[in-house]
Each structure stands twice: as structure tokens, then as C-alpha cells.
Design a protein around this motif. Structure first.
Motif, PDB file in Angstrom:
ATOM      1  N   UNK A 158     -29.601 -23.259  15.099  1.00  0.00           N
ATOM      2  CA  UNK A 158     -30.223 -24.234  15.984  1.00  0.00           C
ATOM      3  C   UNK A 158     -31.654 -24.597  15.659  1.00  0.00           C
ATOM      4  N   UNK A 159     -32.525 -23.585  15.423  1.00  0.00           N
ATOM      5  CA  UNK A 159     -33.932 -23.911  15.207  1.00  0.00           C
ATOM      6  C   UNK A 159     -34.601 -22.860  14.342  1.00  0.00           C
ATOM      7  N   UNK A 160     -35.731 -23.242  13.774  1.00  0.00           N
ATOM      8  CA  UNK A 160     -36.494 -22.317  12.927  1.00  0.00           C
ATOM      9  C   UNK A 160     -37.843 -21.959  13.551  1.00  0.00           C
ATOM     10  N   UNK A 161     -38.192 -22.552  14.671  1.00  0.00           N
ATOM     11  CA  UNK A 161     -39.369 -22.120  15.415  1.00  0.00           C
ATOM     12  C   UNK A 161     -39.010 -20.823  16.153  1.00  0.00           C
ATOM     13  N   UNK A 162     -39.845 -19.821  16.035  1.00  0.00           N
ATOM     14  CA  UNK A 162     -39.542 -18.550  16.704  1.00  0.00           C
ATOM     15  C   UNK A 162     -40.775 -17.984  17.394  1.00  0.00           C
ATOM     16  N   UNK A 229     -43.792 -25.803  20.410  1.00  0.00           N
ATOM     17  CA  UNK A 229     -45.056 -25.144  20.733  1.00  0.00           C
ATOM     18  C   UNK A 229     -46.111 -25.446  19.677  1.00  0.00           C
ATOM     19  N   UNK A 230     -45.792 -26.351  18.769  1.00  0.00           N
ATOM     20  CA  UNK A 230     -46.760 -26.804  17.780  1.00  0.00           C
ATOM     21  C   UNK A 230     -47.562 -27.972  18.362  1.00  0.00           C
ATOM     22  N   UNK A 231     -48.791 -28.200  17.907  1.00  0.00           N
ATOM     23  CA  UNK A 231     -49.610 -29.299  18.448  1.00  0.00           C
ATOM     24  C   UNK A 231     -49.277 -30.641  17.797  1.00  0.00           C
ATOM     25  N   UNK A 232     -47.977 -30.902  17.660  1.00  0.00           N
ATOM     26  CA  UNK A 232     -47.499 -32.168  17.100  1.00  0.00           C
ATOM     27  C   UNK A 232     -46.365 -32.664  17.975  1.00  0.00           C
ATOM     28  N   UNK A 233     -45.921 -33.894  17.750  1.00  0.00           N
ATOM     29  CA  UNK A 233     -44.852 -34.444  18.570  1.00  0.00           C
ATOM     30  C   UNK A 233     -43.583 -33.617  18.410  1.00  0.00           C
ATOM     31  N   UNK A 234     -42.801 -33.562  19.492  1.00  0.00           N
ATOM     32  CA  UNK A 234     -41.557 -32.810  19.468  1.00  0.00           C
ATOM     33  C   UNK A 234     -40.574 -33.419  18.470  1.00  0.00           C
ATOM     34  N   UNK A 235     -40.574 -34.744  18.348  1.00  0.00           N
ATOM     35  CA  UNK A 235     -39.649 -35.405  17.424  1.00  0.00           C
ATOM     36  C   UNK A 235     -39.906 -34.961  15.991  1.00  0.00           C
ATOM     37  N   UNK A 239     -37.587 -32.412  13.533  1.00  0.00           N
ATOM     38  CA  UNK A 239     -37.157 -32.812  12.194  1.00  0.00           C
ATOM     39  C   UNK A 239     -37.433 -31.701  11.187  1.00  0.00           C
ATOM     40  N   UNK A 240     -38.615 -31.112  11.264  1.00  0.00           N
ATOM     41  CA  UNK A 240     -38.970 -30.010  10.362  1.00  0.00           C
ATOM     42  C   UNK A 240     -38.077 -28.806  10.621  1.00  0.00           C
ATOM     43  N   UNK A 241     -37.874 -28.475  11.890  1.00  0.00           N
ATOM     44  CA  UNK A 241     -37.067 -27.312  12.246  1.00  0.00           C
ATOM     45  C   UNK A 241     -35.663 -27.410  11.674  1.00  0.00           C
ATOM     46  N   UNK A 242     -35.039 -28.584  11.826  1.00  0.00           N
ATOM     47  CA  UNK A 242     -33.687 -28.771  11.301  1.00  0.00           C
ATOM     48  C   UNK A 242     -33.683 -28.776   9.781  1.00  0.00           C
TER      49      UNK A 242
END
Length: 321
Positions: A158-162, A229-235, A239-242
Motif C-alpha cells: 500500500x505505501x512506503x511512508x512509515x 506527513x511530508x511538507x508537500x502535497x498529498x497527491x 505518487x512517490x509512495x506508489x
């Protein structure tokens, strides 16, 4: 040099002919191409289809990871297949809290805990209802038995942010409940391609030892981040996470493991439809999920008479690009 004409069902697309095209060249489908019956089979699944279907009615299938894995469980259960994840009376975390295991880190933890005796810090496994999951020997033994009974694993990343435990470095299942947050203990970061590909390999190695001959289907959930939770847009963060996970999967798939397959549900939802999501802009529309699951059934499942699973006729192209 003249252009290359590519004809598909009476439609001709032109591509520049002055470039060396190599041994294998697959051109991008047009919007008209994607409206064809069986377009997902022809233009998205191509090259990833298994040599033959291998999920029989009596095969024990375990799907967990991102919330999109629940679609596999529900679809196969409706079709009469044996889906272990449909039994919510089981106390294993991969059944009760599976939608929390959206990262390769949290998925690997369950395999290491069940088969390698790994111990983890308390309170790192938290459900969406903020319930702390038990690390008891009884739950661990049931998890091991469940995995040992599985014939086909469907692992949906699902995601790479942890969020992670600073003292140990271990990943939490999800974000930290506000009442629990401790800046000395809780950290946030984006995991790397290398970490995720290594995690996937470790999971596959444990499965190969614990359940020799079992099949594994890797998928990437098309459901984007709800928040970053990064200081950038969720969109852009989504994209980076996927992308990190998709590259990690691709690296593992390039190793040609015969029992490991990739099902491109992510690309089907994101690339074949003009408006794939519901009003929340996260969850795919029901009819799209149904069509993607039909493709899965056609290529991975066997019916009672030993023929390829029905999985619809591929003609429900409403909403296609």
C-alpha cells in the motif's frame, strides 16, 4: 525513415520509425483501444499473466496487506473459493487487522514473528480502531498454522511512508494515535526502494521455507494516501509512495521466481479509466473493482470443471478511458 503504422482492430496509430525498437516493442494503447472488450487483458495484463491458472476451489487463499486485498477476499469468497481471510473468528493479526499492514515492513514482521521467533517492541502493532494487537504465543502459533495451510498468498502493498520506533528502528503498522505520540520514540520517514525490495525478498524466502510450492501474487493497491506527513502535497507524496513500491516489486519480479506473480491492479485502475475513483478520490468505483477482480479470476482461477475461471466477459467497459 517512414513512420511505423500499428493497426488494432481497424484503427491505425502512427509512431516514429527512426528509432531502434528492440526485440520487444509494445506501444501505448489509445483511448479507443482501452474501450475494447478485454482491454485490461490485452493492454495491461500482457506479459504478467501466469502460464496457467492455479487457484482451485479447494485451494487455500490468504490475501492481506492494503485494504484493496479485501476485494480479492470478498470476490473469491462470493465465487465459492476457499479464502482463509474470510474467517474473522481467527485471532491472527493478518486476518483481524490486515488492512493495517500496508507496508512491506509490517507484513514482513508477521512472517518473522511467526516463523523466526522475532520479538518486537510493545505497542507497535495498532489497529485502525487504536487497538493494541497482542504479541502472545497463542496468536503467534495460530498465525504460523494459518500460513502453513495457505496454498496461494495475495500480498497487496500500500505505501512506503512509515512511522517507526526510534530505539529499535521497527516500523509501526500505521500512524501514531495522538494520545500515544512521544517525540522521543516515534519517528517518520519514507522507506527506500532497496528496503522494500529486500523486505519482499525476505517475505518470499520465509514463505518458500514454510510452505514450499505455495504461489505468491504480488499486487500494488491503487488506493492513494489519505494524508501525508511530508511538507508537500498529498497527491505528489502519494505518487512517490506508489512509485517506490512499484519499482521494488519490479526488481523482485526481474529475478524470475517461478512461484511468484505480479497482478497489475494498480495500473488497471489508474491507466484504463477516465474517472476511476469515488467522490472521496481514493477508493475505486465498485464497477471498476468488479471488472479488475474478473480479470484476476479469468487468469488465476480454475472452475469446477478444471477450465479457466469465468471472471466475466470483459465487456463492462463503462467508465473506461
Amino acid at each position: 525513415m517512414p513512420a511505423i503504422d500499428v493497426e488494432r482492430d481497424g484503427r491505425v496509430a502512427q509512431f516514429h520509425g527512426s528509432w531502434y525498437r528492440g526485440e520487444h516493442t509494445n506501444f501505448i494503447p489509445s483511448k479507443a483501444d482501452l474501450k475494447e472488450p478485454l482491454a485490461l487483458d490485452r493492454y495491461v495484463l500482457a506479459g504478467w499473466e501466469p502460464p496457467a491458472p492455479f487457484i482451485r476451489r479447494q485451494s487455500c487463499v490468504l490475501a492481506f496487506g492494503s485494504c484493496f486485498a479485501a476485494n480479492v477476499t470478498k470476490h473469491l469468497a462470493r465465487r465459492g473459493y476457499s479464502v482463509l481471510g474470510n474467517d474473522l473468528t481467527l485471532q491472527t493479526h493478518i486476518i483481524r487487522f490486515a488492512e493495517g499492514m500496508v507496508s512491506t515492513h509490517s507484513m514482513l514482521q508477521q512472517f518473522q514473528w511467526a516463523f523466526e521467533g522475532r520479538q518486537f517492541p510493545p505497542n507497535i502493532w495498532i489497529s485502525k480502531d487504536k487497538e493494541i494487537a497482542d504479541l502472545t504465543p497463542a496468536v503467534r502459533d495460530q498465525t504460523r498454522r494459518l500460513i502453513e495451510a495457505t496454498d496461494v498468498f495475495v500480498l497487496t502493498l500500500g505505501l512506503s511512508e512509515i512511522w517507526y520506533d526510534k530505539p529499535s528502528g521497527e516500523a509501526f503498522w500505521r500512524a501514531i494515535p495522538k494520545a500515544f505520540y512521544d517525540p522521543e520514540r516515534h519517528g517518520f520517514r519514507v522507506s527506500t526502494v532497496e528496503e522494500n525490495s529486500r523486505n519482499i525478498r525476505d517475505i518470499l524466502d520465509i514463505i518458500a521455507r514454510a510452505r514450499p510450492g505455495a504461489k505468491v501474487v504480488l499486487t500494488l493497491s491503487p488506493v492513494p494516501l489519505m494524508a501525508t506527513f511530508r511538507p508537500i502535497s498529498c497527491i505528489t507524496a502519494s505518487s512517490v509512495s506508489k512509485a517506490i513500491l512499484r519499482v521494488g516489486i519490479d526488481q523482485v519480479m526481474s529475478e524470475a521466481r517461478p512461484n511468484v506473480h505480479y497482478f497489475p491492479s494498480y495500473e488497471m485502475v489508474l491507466s484504463a479509466y477516465d474517472a476511476p475513483f469515488q467522490e472521496d478520490n481514493r477508493h475505486p468505483r465498485d464497477e471498476i473493482v468488479s471488472e479488475v477482480m474478473d480479470v484476476f479470476e479469468r487468469f488465476y482461477c480454475l472452475s469446477d470443471d478444471g477450465l479457466r475461471g469465468e471472471g466475466g466477459d470483459g465487456k463492462a467497459r463503462s467508465g473506461a478511458a
